[in-house]
Design a protein around this motif. Sequence first.
Motif, PDB file in Angstrom:
ATOM      1  N   GLU A 175       0.818  -1.221   0.000  1.00  0.00           N
ATOM      2  CA  GLU A 175       0.000   0.000   0.000  1.00  0.00           C
ATOM      3  C   GLU A 175       0.851   1.270   0.000  1.00  0.00           C
ATOM      4  OE1 GLU A 175      -4.157  -0.640   2.190  1.00  0.00           O
ATOM      5  OE2 GLU A 175      -2.458  -0.972   3.481  1.00  0.00           O
ATOM      6  N   THR A 176       2.111   1.160   0.383  1.00  0.00           N
ATOM      7  CA  THR A 176       2.958   2.359   0.499  1.00  0.00           C
ATOM      8  C   THR A 176       3.638   2.736  -0.821  1.00  0.00           C
ATOM      9  OG1 THR A 176       4.965   1.103   1.075  1.00  0.00           O
ATOM     10  CG2 THR A 176       3.493   1.708   2.883  1.00  0.00           C
TER      11      THR A 176
ATOM     12  N   GLY B 290       5.030   4.298  -3.910  1.00  0.00           N
ATOM     13  CA  GLY B 290       4.948   5.634  -4.494  1.00  0.00           C
ATOM     14  C   GLY B 290       4.588   6.729  -3.516  1.00  0.00           C
ATOM     15  N   MET B 291       4.381   6.401  -2.235  1.00  0.00           N
ATOM     16  CA  MET B 291       3.956   7.406  -1.262  1.00  0.00           C
ATOM     17  C   MET B 291       5.140   7.964  -0.489  1.00  0.00           C
ATOM     18  SD  MET B 291       0.407   5.617   0.036  1.00  0.00           S
ATOM     19  CE  MET B 291      -0.060   6.996   1.057  1.00  0.00           C
ATOM     20  N   GLN B 292       4.969   9.177   0.046  1.00  0.00           N
ATOM     21  CA  GLN B 292       6.029   9.855   0.793  1.00  0.00           C
ATOM     22  C   GLN B 292       5.542  10.183   2.204  1.00  0.00           C
ATOM     23  OE1 GLN B 292       7.114  13.221  -1.653  1.00  0.00           O
ATOM     24  NE2 GLN B 292       8.463  11.956  -2.933  1.00  0.00           N
ATOM     25  N   PHE B 293       6.463  10.106   3.164  1.00  0.00           N
ATOM     26  CA  PHE B 293       6.112  10.340   4.566  1.00  0.00           C
ATOM     27  C   PHE B 293       7.188  11.165   5.262  1.00  0.00           C
ATOM     28  CE2 PHE B 293       4.301   6.230   3.316  1.00  0.00           C
ATOM     29  CZ  PHE B 293       2.961   6.415   3.649  1.00  0.00           C
ATOM     30  N   ASP B 294       6.768  11.836   6.328  1.00  0.00           N
ATOM     31  CA  ASP B 294       7.743  12.511   7.192  1.00  0.00           C
ATOM     32  C   ASP B 294       8.374  11.508   8.146  1.00  0.00           C
ATOM     33  OD1 ASP B 294       7.269  14.895   6.001  1.00  0.00           O
ATOM     34  OD2 ASP B 294       6.011  15.731   7.587  1.00  0.00           O
ATOM     35  N   LYS B 295       7.546  10.541   8.613  1.00  0.00           N
ATOM     36  CA  LYS B 295       8.072   9.549   9.559  1.00  0.00           C
ATOM     37  C   LYS B 295       7.343   8.223   9.360  1.00  0.00           C
ATOM     38  CE  LYS B 295       9.807   8.962  14.183  1.00  0.00           C
ATOM     39  NZ  LYS B 295      10.353   9.747  15.297  1.00  0.00           N
ATOM     40  N   ILE B 296       8.107   7.134   9.398  1.00  0.00           N
ATOM     41  CA  ILE B 296       7.513   5.803   9.327  1.00  0.00           C
ATOM     42  C   ILE B 296       8.080   4.923  10.437  1.00  0.00           C
ATOM     43  CG2 ILE B 296       7.032   5.815   6.846  1.00  0.00           C
ATOM     44  CD1 ILE B 296       9.624   4.111   6.506  1.00  0.00           C
ATOM     45  N   VAL B 297       7.264   3.970  10.858  1.00  0.00           N
ATOM     46  CA  VAL B 297       7.738   2.909  11.758  1.00  0.00           C
ATOM     47  C   VAL B 297       7.439   1.592  11.049  1.00  0.00           C
ATOM     48  CG1 VAL B 297       7.540   1.815  14.017  1.00  0.00           C
ATOM     49  CG2 VAL B 297       7.189   4.287  13.803  1.00  0.00           C
ATOM     50  N   ILE B 298       8.480   0.834  10.737  1.00  0.00           N
ATOM     51  CA  ILE B 298       8.286  -0.484  10.119  1.00  0.00           C
ATOM     52  C   ILE B 298       8.499  -1.527  11.204  1.00  0.00           C
ATOM     53  CG2 ILE B 298       8.975  -2.099   8.312  1.00  0.00           C
ATOM     54  CD1 ILE B 298      10.080   0.195   6.715  1.00  0.00           C
ATOM     55  N   VAL B 299       7.436  -2.262  11.524  1.00  0.00           N
ATOM     56  CA  VAL B 299       7.541  -3.307  12.550  1.00  0.00           C
ATOM     57  C   VAL B 299       7.835  -4.649  11.896  1.00  0.00           C
ATOM     58  CG1 VAL B 299       5.998  -2.083  14.129  1.00  0.00           C
ATOM     59  CG2 VAL B 299       5.042  -3.702  12.492  1.00  0.00           C
ATOM     60  N   ASP B 300       8.192  -5.629  12.714  1.00  0.00           N
ATOM     61  CA  ASP B 300       8.479  -6.988  12.222  1.00  0.00           C
ATOM     62  C   ASP B 300       9.483  -6.987  11.079  1.00  0.00           C
ATOM     63  OD1 ASP B 300       6.808  -8.296  14.033  1.00  0.00           O
ATOM     64  OD2 ASP B 300       5.053  -7.990  12.780  1.00  0.00           O
TER      65      ASP B 300
ATOM     66  N   TYR C  49      10.490  -2.278  -2.737  1.00  0.00           N
ATOM     67  CA  TYR C  49       9.421  -1.510  -2.098  1.00  0.00           C
ATOM     68  C   TYR C  49       9.909  -0.889  -0.790  1.00  0.00           C
ATOM     69  CZ  TYR C  49       6.462  -4.156  -5.359  1.00  0.00           C
ATOM     70  OH  TYR C  49       5.915  -4.700  -6.489  1.00  0.00           O
ATOM     71  N   TYR C  50      10.647  -1.673   0.006  1.00  0.00           N
ATOM     72  CA  TYR C  50      11.168  -1.138   1.270  1.00  0.00           C
ATOM     73  C   TYR C  50      12.213  -0.049   1.019  1.00  0.00           C
ATOM     74  CZ  TYR C  50       8.819  -4.818   3.894  1.00  0.00           C
ATOM     75  OH  TYR C  50       7.861  -5.626   4.461  1.00  0.00           O
ATOM     76  N   TYR C  51      13.055  -0.291   0.031  1.00  0.00           N
ATOM     77  CA  TYR C  51      14.125   0.667  -0.266  1.00  0.00           C
ATOM     78  C   TYR C  51      13.528   2.012  -0.680  1.00  0.00           C
ATOM     79  CZ  TYR C  51      18.480   2.506  -2.233  1.00  0.00           C
ATOM     80  OH  TYR C  51      19.590   3.288  -2.496  1.00  0.00           O
ATOM     81  N   GLN C  52      12.504   1.976  -1.544  1.00  0.00           N
ATOM     82  CA  GLN C  52      11.851   3.214  -1.972  1.00  0.00           C
ATOM     83  C   GLN C  52      11.131   3.888  -0.803  1.00  0.00           C
ATOM     84  OE1 GLN C  52      12.191   4.858  -4.885  1.00  0.00           O
ATOM     85  NE2 GLN C  52      13.694   3.246  -5.320  1.00  0.00           N
ATOM     86  N   LEU C  53      10.607   3.071   0.095  1.00  0.00           N
ATOM     87  CA  LEU C  53       9.966   3.616   1.296  1.00  0.00           C
ATOM     88  C   LEU C  53      10.991   4.354   2.153  1.00  0.00           C
ATOM     89  CD1 LEU C  53       7.282   3.747   2.832  1.00  0.00           C
ATOM     90  CD2 LEU C  53       7.803   1.507   3.823  1.00  0.00           C
ATOM     91  N   PHE C  54      12.201   3.770   2.264  1.00  0.00           N
ATOM     92  CA  PHE C  54      13.288   4.454   2.982  1.00  0.00           C
ATOM     93  C   PHE C  54      13.603   5.796   2.316  1.00  0.00           C
ATOM     94  CE2 PHE C  54      15.338   0.140   4.325  1.00  0.00           C
ATOM     95  CZ  PHE C  54      14.290  -0.067   5.205  1.00  0.00           C
ATOM     96  N   LYS C  55      13.696   5.764   0.982  1.00  0.00           N
ATOM     97  CA  LYS C  55      14.065   6.964   0.234  1.00  0.00           C
ATOM     98  C   LYS C  55      12.992   8.057   0.312  1.00  0.00           C
ATOM     99  CE  LYS C  55      18.050   5.852  -1.811  1.00  0.00           C
ATOM    100  NZ  LYS C  55      19.270   6.689  -1.739  1.00  0.00           N
ATOM    101  N   ASN C  56      11.731   7.623   0.444  1.00  0.00           N
ATOM    102  CA  ASN C  56      10.621   8.569   0.432  1.00  0.00           C
ATOM    103  C   ASN C  56      10.184   9.008   1.827  1.00  0.00           C
ATOM    104  OD1 ASN C  56      10.461   8.513  -2.366  1.00  0.00           O
ATOM    105  ND2 ASN C  56       9.007   6.809  -2.382  1.00  0.00           N
ATOM    106  N   SER C  57      10.993   8.685   2.838  1.00  0.00           N
ATOM    107  CA  SER C  57      10.646   9.057   4.217  1.00  0.00           C
ATOM    108  C   SER C  57      11.787   9.847   4.844  1.00  0.00           C
ATOM    109  CB  SER C  57      10.370   7.800   5.050  1.00  0.00           C
ATOM    110  OG  SER C  57       9.360   7.020   4.455  1.00  0.00           O
ATOM    111  N   LYS C  58      11.417  10.905   5.552  1.00  0.00           N
ATOM    112  CA  LYS C  58      12.444  11.750   6.181  1.00  0.00           C
ATOM    113  C   LYS C  58      13.048  11.082   7.413  1.00  0.00           C
ATOM    114  CE  LYS C  58      10.231  16.027   4.617  1.00  0.00           C
ATOM    115  NZ  LYS C  58       9.484  17.245   5.032  1.00  0.00           N
TER     116      LYS C  58
END
Length: 778
Positions: free
Chosen positions: A411-412, A414-424, A463-472
């Motif tokens: 679900e994430t 292409g999306m951008q965030f200021d902060k994310i918490v990835i569990v598990d 997907y995880y790598y892009q999530l890292f890149k798209n989060s501050k």
Amino acid sequence: MNLEKLFSQKPPLFVFSSTRRLKHFYLEQGEGFLPNAMSMGSFFEQAFYIPNKKKIPNSVRLILMIDTIKAIAKEKKSILEGLLLFENSFLGYLESTSFLFDLFDELGSACIKLNELSSKDIYLDYEKHLEVLEMIYKCYIKKLEELGFYDKIMQEKPTILKEFFEHFSSIEWHLDGFMSVFERQCLLEVAELVPITLHLSCDKYNQKFLEFLNLKLETDCDYSIDFKTQKILSQTPKRQKIEPKLYANSSYLKQSALVLQTIEEYLQKDNDPNKMAIITPNADFLPFLKLLDKNNNLNFAMGLGARNSPYYTELLKISEDLETSGFDLSASPLLDLENLTLALLEQQSSKEKAPLKEAHSQIMHQYHLLKDTLKNYSLKDLLHLYLQEFEANFRLDDSSGGKIRVMDTLETRGMQFDKIVIVDFNETCVPSLKDCDLFLNSALRKSLNLPTLLDKKNLQKHYYYQLFKNSKEMVLSYIESETSKVSNMLLELDLHIEPIKDAYTLFESTPLKDYQEEEIKAAIPKDFSFSASSLNAFLTCKRRFYYHYIKRFKESPKDENNSAIGSLLHELLKEAYEKDKNPYALEERLIQLLETKGNITPKERLDTLIALKKIQAFYVKEKERFHAKIKILDLEKSFETTIQGVAFKGRIDRIDKTADNEIILLDYKFKSELKLDNMSEKQRGSLSPIEIAQISADYQMAIYAFALKNLGYKGPIKAFFYDLRKGKLLEEEEPILQAKMDYLKSSLIPELKQEIDFEKTLEIKDCEYCSFKDMCNR
């Protein structure tokens, strides 16, 4: 604003990988008219079609595949021996459909015919498996054609709806992952009608998936590419540093504490909650978050699944009961399923009722289309099927939730965030593979140009790598144990981070206090009225009797369902014999009474019906007894009596009279194994009547015999426990009954009148299921 110009110009169409990304795109827009946009799934459904055929609904797809597997399993039994393709049972077929569709869908997306696998399997590793798969495939396709459906696994070339593209100036295609061969072929047709621009990010994990562009793309860059000419329109480096915080937690509770604390710190700085997300690769963690989010900060973006619904859990219990009972309701399972589910739906909360009914009606509509196919299904199998479909289709919007979204990884995109918490963020979850991914080995996958296991893992890592890149800012959490470790992806990214271990906790640990033994001495209140069960509790463990009957501490419920069934059986037998004291057609009369009984749940009704089917031996025994001229004197006879000044109360299930004028006390029992005085026959036979009376805790029949005498019944009394399952009468023999009556008067009742030491039982085995065992330090 020049409205004429605005409406005369063709707008672009924006296409995104997921509906979540689509919603995010709309939220980013300012004032004015929203641009045209849709998800990739909707694009292919609206822009392409198969002439004169209907797309097969998922529920119908599942039923046809199960029917296909069953037919093949029956006809080709010899070929299947030794193959671990599917288990020869309904649940085995049901589980196999997921594997088969995953495999067939992957081959269909890659435009690879099933028979091509055989030609590439040079070592014959899959010879027998492929033979079975081809039989299943051909049989399934034949069923589809007979019903006028099409399925994407048929690999029929779709027709493009050219009129669809007349309204758009271009297609802005945001590719956040993988484009299949089938999708590329469709887009090549579209590109002849309207320009397509691909927008994508390239990194070391997805570089191989972009080779179809025939371009030398640099990693860690964003690109815009003309799909038809394969010309790079723009290239933007994306090389920000990844600096996550890493936490190791020993349990889900500790991980929950980390999530909640991180949310609190984020919100205290007046940050925008819409720009924070909790990413959950493993759905097992979701119930913890849902339970512990007391401030309603979280919004479960994927909605609350079927397993969160009381309707689903109630049906699951019924399914489990059917599984263990081996009972099927009638010759009309589809009708029974409909009656069962509709009755249960009416009991649901007003908030859930409408979406539940909508999901239910969609499933039942498809089932009625295939009622001829389903007529051979049992209720048990049909309910399994319904539950799986319901779980796949039902989602309840999290309307009470907050603004911080809880999302799965897909679900994430292409999306951008200021902060994310990835569990598990464990090796088992990041990345994870499906069963069908493991079926074909890497050599065969390479020869067919299918993604290998490494490719599939890399796509997930992309997907995880892009999530890292798209989060501050990012927080990574994993569960640490002897068998669980952090994902190797961190080492691949050269992130050597020392984890912070169990940083937060929800409950402060307190030192254990030494247990203090307690002596409890008191007299039983004079107005206390004993029953057979309370006297049994007193004789088994005086401390439990004190807590439950004197202090009235609530006990944790035992098996309430069995208790409810037992009560219903007693009520039904009473009603049946009150109307007609003849045992013939007794089962039919009981079932009829059950069907008209109000104020019971569908589960109780079904469980009681199963119980009525299990007491066939009782019906036979009743006919034998009535043939011997027994007469029913009373049913469910309530009494209150005193024995030497101590009050007793109870209800006698049934009082009969024999042809010889003997009074028969009957107590119905529906236990799977019935033991008198909780002893084996051998143990009981080795003891004298007075010895049995001295060690027994069961004085039910002795109390009932006293009550009968006080109620005016004269003559000899015999007492029997009636084993309904086995249709047997277990007698409380007259010497033992008399010994218990004598011991009750001479020893037990005088003890009940004195001050009592409510000591704990010496039999530790009696404490195993006791609600008060912690209070007793047992």
